[in-house]
Design a protein around this motif. Sequence first.
Motif, mmCIF file in Angstrom:
data_model
loop_
_atom_site.group_PDB
_atom_site.id
_atom_site.type_symbol
_atom_site.label_atom_id
_atom_site.label_comp_id
_atom_site.label_asym_id
_atom_site.label_seq_id
_atom_site.Cartn_x
_atom_site.Cartn_y
_atom_site.Cartn_z
ATOM 1 N N LEU A 75 56.705 69.652 -32.017
ATOM 2 C CA LEU A 75 57.457 68.998 -33.119
ATOM 3 C C LEU A 75 58.464 69.807 -33.841
ATOM 4 O O LEU A 75 59.476 69.310 -34.001
ATOM 5 N N GLU A 76 57.959 70.896 -34.009
ATOM 6 C CA GLU A 76 58.743 71.870 -35.089
ATOM 7 C C GLU A 76 59.770 73.031 -34.206
ATOM 8 O O GLU A 76 60.989 73.184 -34.603
ATOM 9 N N ASP A 77 59.124 73.261 -32.904
ATOM 10 C CA ASP A 77 59.736 74.460 -32.215
ATOM 11 C C ASP A 77 59.821 74.063 -30.807
ATOM 12 O O ASP A 77 59.102 73.487 -30.048
ATOM 13 N N SER B 265 60.787 71.404 -25.118
ATOM 14 C CA SER B 265 61.022 70.523 -26.434
ATOM 15 C C SER B 265 60.885 69.206 -26.266
ATOM 16 O O SER B 265 60.887 68.660 -24.887
ATOM 17 N N ARG C 208 58.834 61.805 -28.679
ATOM 18 C CA ARG C 208 58.590 61.821 -29.957
ATOM 19 C C ARG C 208 58.086 60.254 -30.483
ATOM 20 O O ARG C 208 57.148 60.119 -31.108
ATOM 21 N N ARG D 104 54.063 66.341 -44.134
ATOM 22 C CA ARG D 104 53.271 66.602 -42.699
ATOM 23 C C ARG D 104 52.369 67.955 -42.691
ATOM 24 O O ARG D 104 51.475 68.077 -42.273
ATOM 25 N N ARG D 105 53.017 68.832 -43.579
ATOM 26 C CA ARG D 105 52.407 70.281 -43.736
ATOM 27 C C ARG D 105 50.907 69.961 -44.619
ATOM 28 O O ARG D 105 49.901 70.649 -44.453
ATOM 29 N N ASN E 48 50.136 65.140 -37.509
ATOM 30 C CA ASN E 48 51.339 64.190 -37.299
ATOM 31 C C ASN E 48 51.149 63.368 -38.583
ATOM 32 O O ASN E 48 51.962 62.252 -38.518
#
Lengths: 194, 194
Positions: free
Chosen positions: A12-14, A70, A76, A148-149, B104
């Motif tokens: 998702l982020e990397d 990716s 996604r 999200r975090r 997510n």
Amino acid sequence: MALRYAIMTALLEDELSGYDLARSFDISLGFFWQASHQQIYRELRNLSDRTWVSHRAEQQKGRPERHLYSLTPKGRAALDEWVLENDRMRLQETKDEFYIKLYNLSPDSIDYLADRLAARRSAMMERLYLYERIRRRHYDNPSKLPLRRKGVYLALLGGIMQGKQYLAWCDEALAMLASAAEELPGSSSDADTA
Amino acid sequence: MALRYAIMTALLEDELSGYDLARSFDISLGFFWQASHQQIYRELRNLSDRTWVSHRAEQQKGRPERHLYSLTPKGRAALDEWVLENDRMRLQETKDEFYIKLYNLSPDSIDYLADRLAARRSAMMERLYLYERIRRRHYDNPSKLPLRRKGVYLALLGGIMQGKQYLAWCDEALAMLASAAEELPGSSSDADTA
DNA sequence: AAATGATATGCAAAATGTTGCATATAGAAA
DNA sequence: TTTCTATATGCAACATTTTGCATATCATTT
């Protein structure tokens, strides 16, 4: 199925290589989902075929190429859909042979099982250190985190709470095994009666 | 491998049919090892082939025969050996998709995930009632139990402690999700401001 | 009267996971 | 100098688990 989505979640982020993914399963994600590098490489190929991830090769001197993966918009979308999909609700599926072995507790097995339990206790202790370190470093003030975090934090918290509970259980179990071993007829550890 | 030994462990004290075994995996054993009836029947055939279990048919009016399985001395020896075998120590392998979904967390998923979490909480609550009932009925004074039953008790205790911890986690997570949902821009649940 | 759920067993295919092997290089340690 | 560890990828075989189907009867519910 879940491995596929776990991998996409990690992306998702990397942008990550198969190797990176295997590392990240060893640490954060690995508390809730384990996967070997073989599984990861296989699934990455599968995801590429579906065009849910794309990859580019990165040349390195000497070493084999790094394939960096990716998430594509299509991937996604599939991930977002999966999150909202019917939940199968497998309540905390703890598959641990050790409990089966405990069902077979006997004078022959008690010392061995106590030993293995102690090993688990210290392995869990080490893992907890790691998770507490991550928590302190990255999730110090959870209420201030972006949404999200917060989810990631809750998963981490789940791991930490579960780990602590496991330690407490180990302690109770070890105490019970120790006192049971003492009461055993012919216990050779009655050194204090000499 | 472990399923095989889980089945033999269940047969330690009773002669059981495949159906009975499936039931017993639903309850006591199932907290640490899950298996479908298909798996169980297949493994029973396998165990019969090895002569680690024997079976006899019991006629029933109308219904298909019940095949009752029991452990042979050979199977008993194999089980005893397995218990003392090298422990692979897979530390509490919690494989739960829900944690991946939590990673997510988004405005789109927050309500759904809170709902599913609440469902898990109440399912776990119910399971805990069952286990506490068993504990009170059969394991009231654990220190007085015969050795093998102490092992079973410890496994049960592990399940209970884990379940309670899970409830506590659910409560924390639900609280956090609720407050995060409130802070969401465009939160339609601001009925109190009308 | 028909549908559902519990009892009771099982096959076959697909998905997943594990184990063992294989390759290749860099850097650090023994 | 050899060995070990980390980086980096992958195949093949095997074991395990899941999912969908299939059969058959009895008792209860709709």
